[in-house]
Design a protein around this motif. Sequence first.
Motif, PDB file in Angstrom:
ATOM      1  N   GLN A 131      80.695  25.278  30.672  1.00 48.84           N
ATOM      2  CA  GLN A 131      80.248  23.885  30.648  1.00 48.84           C
ATOM      3  C   GLN A 131      80.956  23.051  31.710  1.00 48.84           C
ATOM      4  O   GLN A 131      80.354  22.159  32.314  1.00 48.84           O
ATOM      5  N   ALA A 132      82.228  23.355  31.928  1.00 50.42           N
ATOM      6  CA  ALA A 132      82.980  22.636  32.964  1.00 50.42           C
ATOM      7  C   ALA A 132      82.394  22.935  34.345  1.00 50.42           C
ATOM      8  O   ALA A 132      82.302  22.045  35.204  1.00 50.42           O
ATOM      9  N   GLN A 133      81.974  24.188  34.569  1.00 49.47           N
ATOM     10  CA  GLN A 133      81.358  24.545  35.844  1.00 49.47           C
ATOM     11  C   GLN A 133      80.026  23.828  36.031  1.00 49.47           C
ATOM     12  O   GLN A 133      79.733  23.320  37.120  1.00 49.47           O
ATOM     13  N   LEU A 134      79.209  23.786  34.979  1.00 52.11           N
ATOM     14  CA  LEU A 134      77.934  23.076  35.060  1.00 52.11           C
ATOM     15  C   LEU A 134      78.145  21.604  35.396  1.00 52.11           C
ATOM     16  O   LEU A 134      77.437  21.021  36.220  1.00 52.11           O
ATOM     17  N   SER A 135      79.128  20.996  34.743  1.00 53.70           N
ATOM     18  CA  SER A 135      79.428  19.590  34.984  1.00 53.70           C
ATOM     19  C   SER A 135      79.893  19.371  36.423  1.00 53.70           C
ATOM     20  O   SER A 135      79.494  18.400  37.077  1.00 53.70           O
ATOM     21  N   TYR A 136      80.712  20.288  36.925  1.00 52.28           N
ATOM     22  CA  TYR A 136      81.238  20.185  38.291  1.00 52.28           C
ATOM     23  C   TYR A 136      80.097  20.225  39.303  1.00 52.28           C
ATOM     24  O   TYR A 136      80.013  19.385  40.207  1.00 52.28           O
ATOM     25  N   TYR A 137      79.193  21.221  39.155  1.00 52.68           N
ATOM     26  CA  TYR A 137      78.120  21.382  40.137  1.00 52.68           C
ATOM     27  C   TYR A 137      77.081  20.272  40.021  1.00 52.68           C
ATOM     28  O   TYR A 137      76.462  19.884  41.019  1.00 52.68           O
ATOM     29  N   SER A 138      76.890  19.754  38.824  1.00 51.19           N
ATOM     30  CA  SER A 138      75.992  18.615  38.669  1.00 51.19           C
ATOM     31  C   SER A 138      76.545  17.394  39.385  1.00 51.19           C
ATOM     32  O   SER A 138      75.820  16.674  40.086  1.00 51.19           O
ATOM     33  N   GLN A 139      77.837  17.173  39.234  1.00 46.01           N
ATOM     34  CA  GLN A 139      78.484  16.053  39.906  1.00 46.01           C
ATOM     35  C   GLN A 139      78.476  16.272  41.422  1.00 46.01           C
ATOM     36  O   GLN A 139      78.282  15.330  42.191  1.00 46.01           O
ATOM     37  N   GLN A 140      78.635  17.520  41.834  1.00 41.22           N
ATOM     38  CA  GLN A 140      78.636  17.834  43.266  1.00 41.22           C
ATOM     39  C   GLN A 140      77.297  17.479  43.907  1.00 41.22           C
ATOM     40  O   GLN A 140      77.254  16.911  45.004  1.00 41.22           O
ATOM     41  N   ARG A 141      76.201  17.807  43.238  1.00 41.24           N
ATOM     42  CA  ARG A 141      74.877  17.470  43.766  1.00 41.24           C
ATOM     43  C   ARG A 141      74.676  15.957  43.818  1.00 41.24           C
ATOM     44  O   ARG A 141      74.083  15.428  44.762  1.00 41.24           O
ATOM     45  N   ALA A 142      75.160  15.271  42.802  1.00 37.22           N
ATOM     46  CA  ALA A 142      75.038  13.809  42.787  1.00 37.22           C
ATOM     47  C   ALA A 142      75.858  13.180  43.910  1.00 37.22           C
ATOM     48  O   ALA A 142      75.430  12.213  44.553  1.00 37.22           O
ATOM     49  N   VAL A 143      77.024  13.738  44.154  1.00 39.59           N
ATOM     50  CA  VAL A 143      77.900  13.231  45.205  1.00 39.59           C
ATOM     51  C   VAL A 143      77.253  13.402  46.575  1.00 39.59           C
ATOM     52  O   VAL A 143      77.425  12.562  47.468  1.00 39.59           O
ATOM     53  N   ALA A 161      86.492  29.453  24.543  1.00 42.14           N
ATOM     54  CA  ALA A 161      87.112  29.144  25.832  1.00 42.14           C
ATOM     55  C   ALA A 161      86.151  29.448  26.979  1.00 42.14           C
ATOM     56  O   ALA A 161      86.053  28.689  27.958  1.00 42.14           O
ATOM     57  N   LYS A 162      85.405  30.560  26.867  1.00 37.99           N
ATOM     58  CA  LYS A 162      84.423  30.914  27.900  1.00 37.99           C
ATOM     59  C   LYS A 162      83.316  29.869  27.956  1.00 37.99           C
ATOM     60  O   LYS A 162      82.854  29.490  29.046  1.00 37.99           O
ATOM     61  N   LYS A 163      82.879  29.388  26.799  1.00 36.33           N
ATOM     62  CA  LYS A 163      81.830  28.374  26.749  1.00 36.33           C
ATOM     63  C   LYS A 163      82.309  27.086  27.404  1.00 36.33           C
ATOM     64  O   LYS A 163      81.577  26.448  28.171  1.00 36.33           O
ATOM     65  N   GLN A 164      83.540  26.701  27.108  1.00 37.50           N
ATOM     66  CA  GLN A 164      84.089  25.486  27.696  1.00 37.50           C
ATOM     67  C   GLN A 164      84.228  25.627  29.220  1.00 37.50           C
ATOM     68  O   GLN A 164      83.974  24.681  29.969  1.00 37.50           O
ATOM     69  N   GLN A 165      84.602  26.830  29.642  1.00 35.25           N
ATOM     70  CA  GLN A 165      84.718  27.090  31.074  1.00 35.25           C
ATOM     71  C   GLN A 165      83.350  26.968  31.763  1.00 35.25           C
ATOM     72  O   GLN A 165      83.225  26.358  32.823  1.00 35.25           O
TER      73      GLN A 165
END
Length: 241
Positions: free
Chosen positions: A143-155, A137-141
């Motif tokens: 990875q979700a944060q990494l995905s969020y911030y990656s998308q944020q930079r792209a946005v 669950a911690k790993k999934q959490q």
Amino acid sequence: MYTYAFCRTPTVALELPSGIMGTLQVVTSANLAAIVEPDLAVKHLQQDDALLVQAVLAHDRVMRLLCQQTTILPLRFGTCFHALPELLDHLQTQQHIYLNQLTQLEGKAEYTLKLTPIACPETAIATDLTGKHYFLAKKQQYQAQLSYYSQQRAVLSQITHAIRSAYPHCQSSESSSEAQSIHVLVARDQEQQLCQQIQTWQQQYPQWAFSLGDALPPYHFATLGQSTTPNTPHSDAQTAH
């Protein structure tokens, strides 16, 4: 001759605010004018940090009040001419350049759009998870944060492209923080449309918080600082740093 700004020679008397230490005056040469505070001892201000800070704030206050009355070319804090003849000569020799710039800036103001990244919302991990289920669950959490911030930079790239497409006259400021500041030059009568556009962007890009500053003098769009500004020791004027 401490000088705040250049403007067209007023056809109606300006309501001059108080300056850093004294009263302001308008010096004119044909169709161009300068807003000055005579006999201000800039070197004296530089010897006292508290006094210097107050002077910088007063300089900005004067700029803001002047730009509410007329279109101005704002000068950097500390811009001085040795004497009235040097100021008049500068106004005469640079009149064509400055009047052209004033025409381009007529009726416009600078607005600062600040973009602040919104932190990734945390997903709570069930309290009853233990062992490998908890670490999964911690790993999934994570990875979700990494995905969020990656998308944020792209946005962010999408946002800046949208801003530049809608407002070609814009400049970005260097920042040591994650927040981004973009200055746009907009006609004052289009301020409401700018606010509505920002609301639209906020809905489209919820990963960033949008905030808009007040109308300012065109600090980032008055280009007189590059070749003609009186700010070098070898010209007719000097700028305190």
